[in-house]
Design an enzyme around this catalytic site. Structure first.
Site, PDB file in Angstrom:
ATOM      1  N   TYR A  48       0.848  -1.187   0.000  1.00 36.97           N
ATOM      2  CA  TYR A  48       0.000   0.000   0.000  1.00 36.97           C
ATOM      3  C   TYR A  48       0.885   1.239   0.000  1.00 36.97           C
ATOM      4  O   TYR A  48       1.924   1.280   0.674  1.00 36.97           O
ATOM      5  CB  TYR A  48      -0.921   0.017   1.223  1.00 36.97           C
ATOM      6  N   ASP A  62      -0.593  16.132   5.406  1.00 40.02           N
ATOM      7  CA  ASP A  62      -1.519  15.452   4.500  1.00 40.02           C
ATOM      8  C   ASP A  62      -2.781  16.293   4.324  1.00 40.02           C
ATOM      9  O   ASP A  62      -3.850  15.966   4.836  1.00 40.02           O
ATOM     10  CB  ASP A  62      -1.860  14.072   5.075  1.00 40.02           C
ATOM     11  N   ASP A  89      -2.966   5.651  -2.794  1.00 37.47           N
ATOM     12  CA  ASP A  89      -3.948   6.652  -2.362  1.00 37.47           C
ATOM     13  C   ASP A  89      -3.913   7.820  -3.358  1.00 37.47           C
ATOM     14  O   ASP A  89      -2.906   8.504  -3.484  1.00 37.47           O
ATOM     15  CB  ASP A  89      -3.551   7.117  -0.963  1.00 37.47           C
ATOM     16  N   ASP A  91      -6.074  10.391  -3.225  1.00 36.55           N
ATOM     17  CA  ASP A  91      -6.801  11.512  -2.612  1.00 36.55           C
ATOM     18  C   ASP A  91      -8.165  11.722  -3.272  1.00 36.55           C
ATOM     19  O   ASP A  91      -8.913  10.779  -3.436  1.00 36.55           O
ATOM     20  CB  ASP A  91      -5.948  12.776  -2.658  1.00 36.55           C
ATOM     21  N   HIS A 116      -7.411   4.385  -4.744  1.00 41.02           N
ATOM     22  CA  HIS A 116      -8.707   4.775  -4.198  1.00 41.02           C
ATOM     23  C   HIS A 116      -8.891   6.282  -4.316  1.00 41.02           C
ATOM     24  O   HIS A 116      -7.937   7.067  -4.224  1.00 41.02           O
ATOM     25  CB  HIS A 116      -8.924   4.288  -2.760  1.00 41.02           C
ATOM     26  N   GLU A 118     -11.427   9.454  -2.899  1.00 35.25           N
ATOM     27  CA  GLU A 118     -12.252   9.718  -1.730  1.00 35.25           C
ATOM     28  C   GLU A 118     -13.261  10.836  -1.964  1.00 35.25           C
ATOM     29  O   GLU A 118     -13.211  11.554  -2.972  1.00 35.25           O
ATOM     30  CB  GLU A 118     -11.365  10.052  -0.530  1.00 35.25           C
ATOM     31  N   CYS A 126      -6.252  14.378   6.661  1.00 33.06           N
ATOM     32  CA  CYS A 126      -6.103  12.986   7.088  1.00 33.06           C
ATOM     33  C   CYS A 126      -7.456  12.430   7.522  1.00 33.06           C
ATOM     34  O   CYS A 126      -8.223  13.104   8.217  1.00 33.06           O
ATOM     35  CB  CYS A 126      -5.088  12.895   8.220  1.00 33.06           C
ATOM     36  N   ARG A 161     -13.332   5.523  -1.541  1.00 35.20           N
ATOM     37  CA  ARG A 161     -13.214   5.738  -0.103  1.00 35.20           C
ATOM     38  C   ARG A 161     -14.256   6.770   0.327  1.00 35.20           C
ATOM     39  O   ARG A 161     -14.416   7.812  -0.312  1.00 35.20           O
ATOM     40  CB  ARG A 161     -11.818   6.240   0.244  1.00 35.20           C
ATOM     41  N   ASN A 213      -8.699   0.071   7.342  1.00 40.16           N
ATOM     42  CA  ASN A 213      -7.484   0.852   7.570  1.00 40.16           C
ATOM     43  C   ASN A 213      -7.055   0.712   9.024  1.00 40.16           C
ATOM     44  O   ASN A 213      -7.694   1.241   9.922  1.00 40.16           O
ATOM     45  CB  ASN A 213      -7.754   2.323   7.233  1.00 40.16           C
TER      46      ASN A 213
END
Length: 309
Positions: A48, A62, A89, A91, A116, A118, A126, A161, A213
């Protein structure tokens, strides 16, 4: 030697095959290409690549400051060092639906097995911090539809996500997960679940793989693999674990140098020179061309002073 022996297509097919409900495949988070090799050596299921880690590695928080180019480049460097499938990730997809489409293709060409997207606002934060904001359902569904439509390889995993659990509660998370699957999501990442029962509720609500997660210091407890498997979880990530461990060790060594004038008290905790050489596979390069790579690789650590040079 050099890079992965498997093509990105093969890694994507392998990822699809392994993600079954209850499989609870473990994907530790790599913070650089060498850590991806270590994950592979330890026989984990995949790698990951955390957006928080990529940002933190640049010295940034982040909060959506990294660019698509930075993420795709670094994620590609990590993915190509291992035969394991790597998920990154992405975002919020780095912009509007057309930007999301470009993001998917850039990540495909970089060799990733999936990503993913989101449902937070930009700038994001975060997933385990308070004060998050999420976009409306229509906006999120447009992101997922754009992602699914843009991919070239049908096996490239489009994971959706949702951060809505922390904003509106579990029922809203279930409803949004269902809608994202209808829009084309291949898997669901419900962020900041409170307990195993909430993971189970999401798993029961959708017919696609669900991710858990397990990040330290977050909203979720650090549940054991079997607990999550029993709830129906297909994939578990440990996104920042290795970075936190490495930086914690680095801080201790710097403290030792500052306080003692030498790193000696921490030497026994370091990766030895021979183990590092083994991890980067010096022997393979030596065999490949002894006319160029004509060094000797240490095979035994005689003592702590010579082993870690």
């Amino acid at each position: 030697m050099l890079y992965s022996t498997k093509t990105p297509d093969a890694k994507r097919a392998a990822l699809r095959e392994m993600l079954t409900p209850g499989a609870a495949r473990q994907f530790p988070g790599a913070f650089n290409p060498l850590s991806a090799k270590l994950i592979s050596e330890k026989n984990f299921d995949g790698v990951y690549i955390s957006g928080a880690v990529l940002a933190n590695d640049l010295g940034l928080p982040d909060i959506g400051l990294t660019s698509l180019t930075e993420v795709a480049t670094r994620a590609g460097q990590i993915a190509r060092m291992t035969d394991l499938p790597s998920i990154v990730d992405a975002d919020t997809g780095f912009g509007e639906p057309m930007n999301v489409a470009r993001t998917i293709q850039e990540l495909e060409y970089a060799g990733l097995a999936g990503c993913h997207i989101e449902d937070q606002f930009n700038p994001k934060r975060c997933g385990h911090l308070d004060g998050k904001n999420v976009v409306d359902t229509e906006t999120m569904l447009k992101r997922i539809a754009a992602a699914a439509d843009a991919r070239i390889d049908a096996n490239f995993l489009i994971m959706a996500r949702t951060d809505i659990r922390a904003v509106e509660g579990l029922d809203s998370a279930v409803d949004r997960a269902k809608a994202m699957v209808d829009a084309g999501a291949d898997a669901i990442f419900p962020e900041a679940m409170k307990n195993v029962a909430e993971f189970e509720a999401i798993c029961n609500a959708v017919d696609v793989p669900v991710l858990a997660n397990m990040t330290e210091f977050g909203k979720s407890e650090l549940f054991k693999r079997q607990e999550l498997a029993d709830a129906g979880v297909a994939l578990i990530i440990y996104p920042v674990t290795l970075l936190r461990s490495a930086m914690g060790a680095a801080e201790r060594v710097l403290d030792a140098i500052s306080e003692d004038g030498t790193q000696q008290r921490e030497v026994d905790n370091m990766l030895t020179r021979s183990r590092l050489y083994e991890l980067v596979d010096y022997e393979a390069y030596n065999r490949f061309d002894t006319g160029i790579f004509n060094f000797q690789v240490p095979t035994l650590d005689i003592d702590s002073n010579s082993a870690n040079l």
